[in-house]
Every structure is written in structure tokens, then in C-alpha cells.
Design an enzyme around this catalytic site. Structure first.
Site, PDB file in Angstrom:
ATOM      1  N   GLU A  71      -9.421  29.911-108.071  1.00 15.41           N
ATOM      2  CA  GLU A  71     -10.380  30.094-106.984  1.00 15.41           C
ATOM      3  C   GLU A  71      -9.691  30.183-105.618  1.00 15.41           C
ATOM      4  O   GLU A  71     -10.336  30.059-104.578  1.00 15.41           O
ATOM      5  CB  GLU A  71     -11.401  28.965-107.020  1.00 15.41           C
ATOM      6  CG  GLU A  71     -12.294  29.108-108.259  1.00 15.41           C
ATOM      7  CD  GLU A  71     -13.170  27.912-108.547  1.00 15.41           C
ATOM      8  OE1 GLU A  71     -12.804  26.782-108.147  1.00 15.41           O
ATOM      9  OE2 GLU A  71     -14.214  28.105-109.186  1.00 15.41           O
ATOM     10  N   TYR A 117     -26.641  13.383 -89.589  1.00 18.46           N
ATOM     11  CA  TYR A 117     -25.248  13.743 -89.854  1.00 18.46           C
ATOM     12  C   TYR A 117     -25.138  14.987 -90.727  1.00 18.46           C
ATOM     13  O   TYR A 117     -24.196  15.768 -90.588  1.00 18.46           O
ATOM     14  CB  TYR A 117     -24.489  12.559 -90.459  1.00 18.46           C
ATOM     15  CG  TYR A 117     -24.141  11.552 -89.396  1.00 18.46           C
ATOM     16  CD1 TYR A 117     -23.026  11.738 -88.583  1.00 18.46           C
ATOM     17  CD2 TYR A 117     -24.952  10.453 -89.159  1.00 18.46           C
ATOM     18  CE1 TYR A 117     -22.716  10.842 -87.575  1.00 18.46           C
ATOM     19  CE2 TYR A 117     -24.656   9.550 -88.164  1.00 18.46           C
ATOM     20  CZ  TYR A 117     -23.533   9.740 -87.363  1.00 18.46           C
ATOM     21  OH  TYR A 117     -23.243   8.862 -86.362  1.00 18.46           O
TER      22      TYR A 117
END
Length: 206
Positions: A71, A117
């Protein structure tokens, strides 16, 4: 270069030791002199060493060291799309991977902004269609999508997160995983996500 290698190995150990990767899953990359350092193919983030890291160029081509992760092209694509980013973290972390398998998700935004967050570190989380691991047909789509998003969720696979530093990418990955955990815990329960105005006030610049 040696400092970048050491940083990458510390991050790999941290992910593995805290159960955010398992077996030989997951891969990390960081920009370095002469290219991009990336974890090698078939390696475990719990045991990979600094001298086993691969070096690729910005097109994902192998320049040195062992064969890179299959990947690696995905890391190169995201870093091309985000020139201000220095690192990319990809895991199969349990809760984010579980969310990536759910039906009827919004492909433009797979997780609601349950916490401030998440809104700050991730913003919108696009869900990309399923491609087999290592299928470079994903490359162009990942690059286009990453131009406007710090994180991607690969269907039936897991998250890919970029950061201005390796530690920032790690923080964002962990925030995504914890929000996925909250999302699964709260399924079937009425929730109160942040409002669009609250999200806009927190959303990070691309």
C-alpha cells in the site's frame, strides 16, 4: 534520515503495543531526505526495525531497502495531495474498521462530529469504495479525496490519516478510532452531535 527512521519505529511500536494494529496489518510513512520512508511488505509494526524500512519516491516507486508495503502507493498519493503533510498512518484498528463495514453510511462523511477533538483533528471523513488491499486502482481516487481531507476511511478495511508531523498523524488516527468506538457504543441511542456552526468553528484548514 536516522532520526526519521527512529521516529517511525517508535510510532510503529506504539500502535502495535496499544492494539491499534495486529499481526502484519497497518503501515506508516514519513517524508525523509531522498524520498519517503515506509514500512516494508509483510512486516509487523511490533517487530519491524529501522534498517528494514523501505524508501520510495513520491510516485510510490521503490528506491531502496526491502520491498515496501503493497500500500506504499497510497501513502505516496496522500502525500502528493497534501504537500504540507509529513507523515501518513494507516491501520486496521478495530472500531474504525468496524464502522467501515457498516451499510448505509454517508460516503461523504462516515462519522458524525460527536466530539470537538474529532471536528478539530479530522473534520469530515469520506468513505471510499472497497478495493482489495494493494489494488493501485485506488490511487487516483485517494489522491483526489485527500486534497480536501486529512483522513480517509477505506470500506471494509480501515483509516488512512495524514499529519503535519508523525505525532499529529498519530493523534488524529487515535481520535478517529475513539470516535468510531463512541459511534458504535451509541448506535440505537439518541445522540447530540455538534451543530454545523460548532463544527465550522473548529474545523481544521485543509
Amino acid at each position: 534520515m536516522n532520526a526519521r527512521r527512529d521516529d517511525l519505529i517508535r510510532a510503529a511500536r506504539s500502535l502495535f503495543d496499544r492494539g491499534l494494529t495486529h499481526g502484519s496489518t497497518g503501515n506508516l510513512s514519513v517524508r525523509a531526505e531522498g524520498g519517503i520512508l515506509v514500512t516494508p511488505t509483510g512486516s509487523s509494526l511490533g517487530t519491524v526495525t529501522a534498517d528494514e524500512l523501505s524508501l520510495i519516491d513520491d510516485r510510490g516507486r521503490h528506491l531502496g531497502g526491502p520491498a515496501p508495503s503493497k500500500e506504499a502507493f497510497l501513502h505516496a498519493a496522500v502525500l502528493r495531495a497534501r504537500p504540507g503533510a509529513q507523515a501518513v498512518v494507516h491501520t486496521h484498528s478495530t472500531h474504525a474498521a468496524a464502522v467501515s463495514c457498516l451499510a448505509d453510511l454517508d460516503p461523504s462523511d462516515a462519522l458524525p462530529p460527536l466530539t470537538a477533538y474529532f471536528a478539530m483533528r479530522i473534520g469530515r471523513l469520506p468513505l471510499l469504495p472497497y478495493y482489495a488491499p494493494g489494488d493501485d486502482a485506488l490511487e487516483a481516487l485517494a489522491e483526489r479525496t485527500a486534497r480536501d481531507h486529512v483522513a480517509l476511511l477505506l470500506s471494509n478495511h480501515g483509516p488512512v490519516v495524514a499529519g503535519k508531523t508523525l505525532s499529529a498523524a498519530m493523534d488524529a488516527l487515535e481520535e478517529l478510532e475513539e470516535t468510531a468506538k463512541l459511534f458504535l457504543l451509541l448506535r440505537g441511542v439518541a445522540t447530540r452531535p455538534l451543530t454545523p456552526a460548532q463544527v465550522d468553528a473548529l474545523r481544521p484548514p485543509n
